[in-house]
Design a protein around this motif. Structure first.
Motif, PDB file in Angstrom:
ATOM      1  N   TYR A 156       0.912  -1.176   0.047  1.00 53.64           N
ATOM      2  CA  TYR A 156       0.115   0.007  -0.051  1.00 53.64           C
ATOM      3  C   TYR A 156       0.753   1.402  -0.170  1.00 53.64           C
ATOM      4  O   TYR A 156       0.700   2.147  -0.759  1.00 53.64           O
ATOM      5  N   GLN A 159       2.530   1.831  -3.340  1.00 52.72           N
ATOM      6  CA  GLN A 159       1.831   2.375  -4.271  1.00 52.72           C
ATOM      7  C   GLN A 159       1.603   3.914  -4.132  1.00 52.72           C
ATOM      8  O   GLN A 159       1.492   4.640  -4.938  1.00 52.72           O
ATOM      9  N   ARG A 276      -8.262   1.058  -3.398  1.00 50.64           N
ATOM     10  CA  ARG A 276      -7.398   0.236  -2.859  1.00 50.64           C
ATOM     11  C   ARG A 276      -7.416   0.160  -1.139  1.00 50.64           C
ATOM     12  O   ARG A 276      -7.196  -1.039  -0.754  1.00 50.64           O
ATOM     13  N   LEU A 353     -10.253  -3.620  -6.263  1.00 55.05           N
ATOM     14  CA  LEU A 353      -8.697  -3.614  -6.478  1.00 55.05           C
ATOM     15  C   LEU A 353      -8.398  -3.479  -7.974  1.00 55.05           C
ATOM     16  O   LEU A 353      -7.608  -2.703  -8.343  1.00 55.05           O
ATOM     17  N   ALA A 356      -9.135   0.058  -8.621  1.00 58.66           N
ATOM     18  CA  ALA A 356      -7.842   0.973  -8.168  1.00 58.66           C
ATOM     19  C   ALA A 356      -6.785   1.038  -9.324  1.00 58.66           C
ATOM     20  O   ALA A 356      -6.072   1.960  -9.552  1.00 58.66           O
ATOM     21  N   ASP A 357      -6.495  -0.304  -9.602  1.00 58.41           N
ATOM     22  CA  ASP A 357      -5.417  -0.580 -10.854  1.00 58.41           C
ATOM     23  C   ASP A 357      -5.840   0.267 -12.138  1.00 58.41           C
ATOM     24  O   ASP A 357      -5.052   0.950 -12.718  1.00 58.41           O
ATOM     25  N   ASP A 360      -5.270   4.103 -11.401  1.00 58.81           N
ATOM     26  CA  ASP A 360      -3.680   4.273 -11.417  1.00 58.81           C
ATOM     27  C   ASP A 360      -3.359   4.477 -12.683  1.00 58.81           C
ATOM     28  O   ASP A 360      -2.361   5.346 -13.080  1.00 58.81           O
TER      29      ASP A 360
END
Length: 406
Positions: A156, A159, A276, A353, A356-357, A360
């Motif tokens: 975490y 990232q 995330r 998740l 979040a990817d 990002d």
């Protein structure tokens, strides 16, 4: 986040008391009960120490994310190898380079010697260990998977560190250009334009409007630069005082999300952080309500944090997760759809998740193209400055040349 003083009893019936950081009294009670403490009374912390705490926190630098990454990695390796917790903490104290972390670990080691758990010991140092960090450690202790909790925390923070580096890299060029423009404006108004003004006065030439504007602005800078400096400092302090208030900080964070070009990137970066963090909490076994509260605290935006707490209250009142998320008005259709599908399939953590990817990657692309989008705006500003200076300086020089020839 407010500080509350509590009194209660632990699972063995012993009286305990201390301080807990939470947004509301309800969240403080939930945080205590999650740690095995039954609260008897929860009151706001001492108000007379609030100002001194704020000044101390302003003067004390925050622990860098790199330190957290290294600490979590080292703790993961030590706990996975089966080294006792107290021995692992003491070995990390000897190698710690950050003074705040080193001091906090020394006090944590003392609390461990007295029989307190690791999460309860870390909770006493909220300036070093965030509620998210403490909750993850508590889940790891209760499930016997402390090493996995530390590994998840290291991922975490890695990232978060990568995201911050990308933002700093993208903003370096615009900040430098704006800084040089500001310095150039002060130098021109204080040093350059007064020289031309004295020359124009000697020739007794009627000055055009752009030149009169430049000279008037320069005279104002020269005569009232101390007043301008005082106004700038006063505005800075007024802004800090406004932002330090809860309603002011929430309004400013809302404005940040509406800034052209940059606001959309900030919004998606915040949604990536929420997705995330929320996924991390759910995967670790933290209850849904506590996961939402901790995810809200992890947000670097009070406006979004308030909306998430409203979402938590709606879920506690009986609303579905997807319905509560839709009513907040802060989530994009992609996040709403993923939450709805995850609620139906029981895989909210996995889908968040993936969200979040996805965000990002979008933020990474937007940051790489941010300079290209801001460059036209900066070029227009610089071109406007050059045009005004050129008209203000060269027009009267042409007039003087005509006068000399005539």
């Amino acid at each position: 986040m407010a500080t509350f003083r509590y009194q209660g009893r632990d699972l063995e019936g012993q009286k305990v008391s201390g301080l807990v950081d939470a947004a509301t009294q309800e969240l403080a009670a939930e945080s205590l009960m999650a740690k095995g403490i039954i609260p008897i009374s929860i009151k706001a912390g001492k108000e007379n120490s609030e100002s001194s705490f704020e000044w101390k926190s302003l003067l004390t630098p925050a622990v860098p994310l790199e330190v957290y990454v290294i600490f979590c990695r080292q703790m993961y390796s030590l706990t996975k190898a089966g080294i006792p917790l107290l021995r692992a903490i003491r070995s990390l104290i000897a190698d710690a380079s950050n003074k705040q972390l080193k001091q906090a670990l020394q006090e944590v080691a003392n609390e461990l010697t007295n029989g307190r758990s690791l999460s309860a010991s870390m909770q006493l140092h909220s300036s070093v260990f965030s509620p998210l960090f403490v909750s993850m450690i508590a889940v790891g202790e209760n499930t016997g998977r402390l090493d996995q909790a530390l590994l998840q925390l290291s991922h975490y923070y890695e990232q978060e560190l990568e995201t911050r580096k990308r933002i700093k890299t993208a903003m370096r060029y615009p900040v430098l250009v704006i800084s040089f423009i500001t310095v150039a404006m002060f130098v021109l108004n204080l040093k350059v334009i007064p020289q031309f003004a004295s020359m124009f006065n000697r020739f007794q030439v009627e000055l055009p409007l752009p030149t009169r504007i430049l000279i008037g602005t320069s005279n104002f800078f020269v005569e009232y630069w101390t007043l301008l400096l005082a106004v700038m400092v006063g505005c800075l302090f007024a802004f800090q005082a406004w932002v330090s208030r809860a309603d002011g900080r929430e309004q400013w964070d809302k404005i940040r999300l509406r800034i052209p070009v940059v606001g959309d990137i900030v919004n998606r970066a915040q949604l990536a952080r929420f997705s995330r963090t929320f996924s991390l909490m759910l995967q670790s076994g933290v209850p849904l309500n506590n996961s939402l509260a901790l995810s809200a605290e992890a947000m670097d935006n009070k406006y979004l944090e308030a909306r998430l707490l409203e979402m938590k209250s709606a879920i506690e009142a009986g609303s579905s997760v997807s319905g509560a998320a839709r009513n907040t008005g802060i989530f994009t259709p992609l996040v709403q759809q993923m939450i709805s599908v995850g609620e139906e399939t029981g895989r909210v953590d996995e889908l968040l998740l993936e969200v979040a990817d996805f965000y990002d990657r979008e933020v990474d692309y937007d940051l790489k193209t941010l300079t290209a989008r801001i460059e036209p705006i900066l070029l227009v500003i610089v071109a406007g400055m050059v045009l005004i200076l050129a008209l203000g300086i060269f027009l009267p020089m042409w007039g003087m040349l005509d006068a000399i020839q005539g």
